[in-house]
Design an enzyme around this catalytic site. Structure first.
Site, PDB file in Angstrom:
ATOM      1  N   LYS A  51      70.491  57.223 -17.069  1.00 38.14           N
ATOM      2  CA  LYS A  51      71.531  56.263 -17.404  1.00 38.14           C
ATOM      3  C   LYS A  51      71.390  55.017 -16.559  1.00 38.14           C
ATOM      4  O   LYS A  51      71.974  53.995 -16.834  1.00 38.14           O
ATOM      5  CB  LYS A  51      72.925  56.869 -17.115  1.00 38.14           C
ATOM      6  CG  LYS A  51      73.179  58.178 -17.822  1.00 38.14           C
ATOM      7  CD  LYS A  51      74.472  58.835 -17.252  1.00 38.14           C
ATOM      8  CE  LYS A  51      74.481  60.304 -17.621  1.00 38.14           C
ATOM      9  NZ  LYS A  51      75.496  61.047 -16.844  1.00 38.14           N
ATOM     10  N   GLY A  52      70.600  55.162 -15.475  1.00 42.20           N
ATOM     11  CA  GLY A  52      70.532  54.128 -14.455  1.00 42.20           C
ATOM     12  C   GLY A  52      70.143  52.742 -14.940  1.00 42.20           C
ATOM     13  O   GLY A  52      70.633  51.739 -14.426  1.00 42.20           O
ATOM     14  N   GLU A  88      63.191  50.306 -16.215  1.00 47.19           N
ATOM     15  CA  GLU A  88      63.658  51.263 -15.213  1.00 47.19           C
ATOM     16  C   GLU A  88      64.536  50.574 -14.183  1.00 47.19           C
ATOM     17  O   GLU A  88      64.342  49.398 -13.881  1.00 47.19           O
ATOM     18  CB  GLU A  88      62.454  51.902 -14.500  1.00 47.19           C
ATOM     19  CG  GLU A  88      62.143  53.310 -14.956  1.00 47.19           C
ATOM     20  CD  GLU A  88      63.148  54.341 -14.445  1.00 47.19           C
ATOM     21  OE1 GLU A  88      64.372  54.063 -14.418  1.00 47.19           O
ATOM     22  OE2 GLU A  88      62.722  55.432 -14.073  1.00 47.19           O
ATOM     23  N   ASP A  89      65.472  51.317 -13.634  1.00 48.73           N
ATOM     24  CA  ASP A  89      66.283  50.773 -12.549  1.00 48.73           C
ATOM     25  C   ASP A  89      65.471  50.706 -11.256  1.00 48.73           C
ATOM     26  O   ASP A  89      65.339  49.662 -10.645  1.00 48.73           O
ATOM     27  CB  ASP A  89      67.580  51.573 -12.366  1.00 48.73           C
ATOM     28  CG  ASP A  89      67.348  53.092 -12.265  1.00 48.73           C
ATOM     29  OD1 ASP A  89      66.187  53.554 -12.327  1.00 48.73           O
ATOM     30  OD2 ASP A  89      68.338  53.822 -12.118  1.00 48.73           O
ATOM     31  N   ASP A 100      60.530  54.637  -7.574  1.00 50.37           N
ATOM     32  CA  ASP A 100      60.675  55.301  -6.270  1.00 50.37           C
ATOM     33  C   ASP A 100      59.395  56.095  -5.983  1.00 50.37           C
ATOM     34  O   ASP A 100      58.393  55.514  -5.590  1.00 50.37           O
ATOM     35  CB  ASP A 100      61.933  56.175  -6.341  1.00 50.37           C
ATOM     36  CG  ASP A 100      62.331  56.808  -5.026  1.00 50.37           C
ATOM     37  OD1 ASP A 100      62.187  56.154  -3.986  1.00 50.37           O
ATOM     38  OD2 ASP A 100      62.789  57.964  -5.027  1.00 50.37           O
ATOM     39  N   LYS A 143      60.616  50.626  -4.509  1.00 54.71           N
ATOM     40  CA  LYS A 143      60.556  51.141  -3.131  1.00 54.71           C
ATOM     41  C   LYS A 143      59.130  51.621  -2.880  1.00 54.71           C
ATOM     42  O   LYS A 143      58.851  52.821  -2.964  1.00 54.71           O
ATOM     43  CB  LYS A 143      61.480  52.360  -2.983  1.00 54.71           C
ATOM     44  CG  LYS A 143      62.953  52.077  -2.918  1.00 54.71           C
ATOM     45  CD  LYS A 143      63.659  53.336  -2.403  1.00 54.71           C
ATOM     46  CE  LYS A 143      64.847  53.683  -3.246  1.00 54.71           C
ATOM     47  NZ  LYS A 143      65.526  54.927  -2.814  1.00 54.71           N
ATOM     48  N   PHE A 145      68.811  54.340   0.192  1.00 59.00           N
ATOM     49  CA  PHE A 145      69.378  54.819  -1.062  1.00 59.00           C
ATOM     50  C   PHE A 145      70.403  53.804  -1.544  1.00 59.00           C
ATOM     51  O   PHE A 145      71.335  53.461  -0.828  1.00 59.00           O
ATOM     52  CB  PHE A 145      70.016  56.201  -0.907  1.00 59.00           C
ATOM     53  CG  PHE A 145      70.174  56.874  -2.242  1.00 59.00           C
ATOM     54  CD1 PHE A 145      69.130  57.600  -2.797  1.00 59.00           C
ATOM     55  CD2 PHE A 145      71.347  56.723  -2.974  1.00 59.00           C
ATOM     56  CE1 PHE A 145      69.256  58.176  -4.050  1.00 59.00           C
ATOM     57  CE2 PHE A 145      71.481  57.300  -4.227  1.00 59.00           C
ATOM     58  CZ  PHE A 145      70.439  58.029  -4.773  1.00 59.00           C
ATOM     59  N   VAL A 146      70.209  53.303  -2.747  1.00 56.78           N
ATOM     60  CA  VAL A 146      71.086  52.249  -3.256  1.00 56.78           C
ATOM     61  C   VAL A 146      71.881  52.730  -4.474  1.00 56.78           C
ATOM     62  O   VAL A 146      71.444  53.613  -5.207  1.00 56.78           O
ATOM     63  CB  VAL A 146      70.287  50.984  -3.625  1.00 56.78           C
ATOM     64  CG1 VAL A 146      69.676  50.351  -2.382  1.00 56.78           C
ATOM     65  CG2 VAL A 146      69.202  51.293  -4.647  1.00 56.78           C
ATOM     66  N   ARG A 206      78.086  53.830 -10.462  1.00 55.25           N
ATOM     67  CA  ARG A 206      77.297  53.095 -11.452  1.00 55.25           C
ATOM     68  C   ARG A 206      77.973  51.791 -11.862  1.00 55.25           C
ATOM     69  O   ARG A 206      77.324  50.840 -12.268  1.00 55.25           O
ATOM     70  CB  ARG A 206      77.097  53.950 -12.718  1.00 55.25           C
ATOM     71  CG  ARG A 206      76.221  55.167 -12.523  1.00 55.25           C
ATOM     72  CD  ARG A 206      75.831  55.727 -13.879  1.00 55.25           C
ATOM     73  NE  ARG A 206      75.288  57.072 -13.819  1.00 55.25           N
ATOM     74  CZ  ARG A 206      74.015  57.370 -13.561  1.00 55.25           C
ATOM     75  NH1 ARG A 206      73.154  56.405 -13.313  1.00 55.25           N
ATOM     76  NH2 ARG A 206      73.604  58.618 -13.549  1.00 55.25           N
TER      77      ARG A 206
HETATM   78  P1  IMP Z   1      60.875  58.309  -9.295  1.00 46.27           P
HETATM   79  O1  IMP Z   1      60.366  59.253 -10.322  1.00 46.27           O
HETATM   80  O2  IMP Z   1      60.948  58.959  -7.931  1.00 46.27           O
HETATM   81  O3  IMP Z   1      60.157  56.992  -9.236  1.00 46.27           O
HETATM   82  O4  IMP Z   1      62.377  58.151  -9.614  1.00 46.27           O
HETATM   83  C1  IMP Z   1      62.924  57.126 -10.230  1.00 46.27           C
HETATM   84  C2  IMP Z   1      64.375  57.451 -10.496  1.00 46.27           C
HETATM   85  O5  IMP Z   1      65.014  58.047  -9.359  1.00 46.27           O
HETATM   86  C3  IMP Z   1      65.120  56.177 -10.755  1.00 46.27           C
HETATM   87  O6  IMP Z   1      65.086  55.861 -12.105  1.00 46.27           O
HETATM   88  C4  IMP Z   1      66.510  56.539 -10.271  1.00 46.27           C
HETATM   89  O7  IMP Z   1      67.219  57.143 -11.330  1.00 46.27           O
HETATM   90  C5  IMP Z   1      66.313  57.551  -9.190  1.00 46.27           C
HETATM   91  N1  IMP Z   1      66.420  56.901  -7.855  1.00 46.27           N
HETATM   92  C6  IMP Z   1      65.430  56.675  -6.976  1.00 46.27           C
HETATM   93  N2  IMP Z   1      65.874  56.048  -5.890  1.00 46.27           N
HETATM   94  C7  IMP Z   1      67.187  55.854  -6.084  1.00 46.27           C
HETATM   95  C8  IMP Z   1      68.212  55.207  -5.300  1.00 46.27           C
HETATM   96  O8  IMP Z   1      68.028  54.665  -4.196  1.00 46.27           O
HETATM   97  N3  IMP Z   1      69.442  55.187  -5.857  1.00 46.27           N
HETATM   98  C9  IMP Z   1      69.718  55.730  -7.070  1.00 46.27           C
HETATM   99  N4  IMP Z   1      68.799  56.333  -7.831  1.00 46.27           N
HETATM  100  C10 IMP Z   1      67.536  56.393  -7.343  1.00 46.27           C
HETATM  101 MG    MG Z   2      66.605  56.376 -13.469  1.00 42.25          MG
END
Ligand code: IMP
Ligand code: MG
Length: 177
Positions: free
Chosen positions: A42-43, A98-99, A102, A130, A151-152, A164
């Site tokens: 949903k992000g 994507e939001d 990470d 990040k 963490f944001v 959100r």
């Molecule tokens: P990845 O697969 O680790 O790159 O994860 C990406 C997803 O993790 C993002 O789309 C977010 O939904 C979640 N995520 C990663 N870091 C944060 C954060 O700092 N705050 C909130 N959601 C996060």
């Molecule tokens: Mg996400």
């Protein structure tokens, strides 16, 4: 539940300016073509709705859903598609929205899933990146802001589904995690 003290990392004005720049870049890069925006639920929903309105192209949008984070903190290492795309992507220009980028596991997985639909081009945009957290080498074609390992929340992003709706992007203090 009480609201912990949140430190603003990017204000709504800063976000709006950067999203407008990203929209202008995307408009220029896809000039004369159409585009399918695909937001990750949903992000990315808040980002997508602002970004879509700053793109001056013949565009449609849709959402897909993945489950990867159990509580918003720890990555299970496994990404699962829980809502697929409803629109046809074959021979279309697709922009994955994507939001946050990470660990990179979600974007790597989704790129693979989307490429199987044989789009004409697949590009990616992440509002936040990040790089310090990456476990798999993946880059987004467009990035709003690079951020440190914090963490944001806000502007669509959550911690255990909360925050959100905050209009600014804020750092959640570590003692809350
Ligand atoms: P990845 O697969 O680790 O790159 O994860 C990406 C997803 O993790 C993002 O789309 C977010 O939904 C979640 N995520 C990663 N870091 C944060 C954060 O700092 N705050 C909130 N959601 C996060
Ligand atoms: Mg996400």
């Amino acid at each position: 539940m009480p609201m912990p003290e949140l430190q603003v990392l990017f204000s709504r004005e800063q976000i709006a300016r950067r999203v407008a720049e990203l929209g202008a870049d995307i408009t220029r890069d896809f000039s004369g073509q159409s585009l399918v925006l695909l937001g990750v639920l949903k992000g990315a929903s808040v980002f997508l709705s602002d970004l879509a309105r700053s793109i001056q192209l013949d565009a449609t949008f849709d959402f897909l859903g993945v489950s990867s984070y159990n509580n918003g903190i720890r990555h299970s290492g496994e990404v699962r598609l829980i809502k697929d795309v409803d629109v046809a992507m074959e021979d279309r220009n697709v922009l994955l929205v994507e939001d946050i980028l990470d660990t990179g596991l979600t974007m790597t997985y989704l790129s693979k899933v989307l490429m199987a639909h044989q789009p004409r081009a697949l590009r990616t945009v992440a509002l936040l990146d990040k790089p310090a957290r990456r476990v798999t080498p993946v880059r987004a074609d467009y990035v709003g802001f690079e951020i440190p390992d914090e963490f944001v929340v806000g502007y669509g992003m959550d911690h255990a589904e909360r925050y959100r709706n905050l209009p600014d992007i804020c750092i959640l203090p570590r003692h809350v995690l």
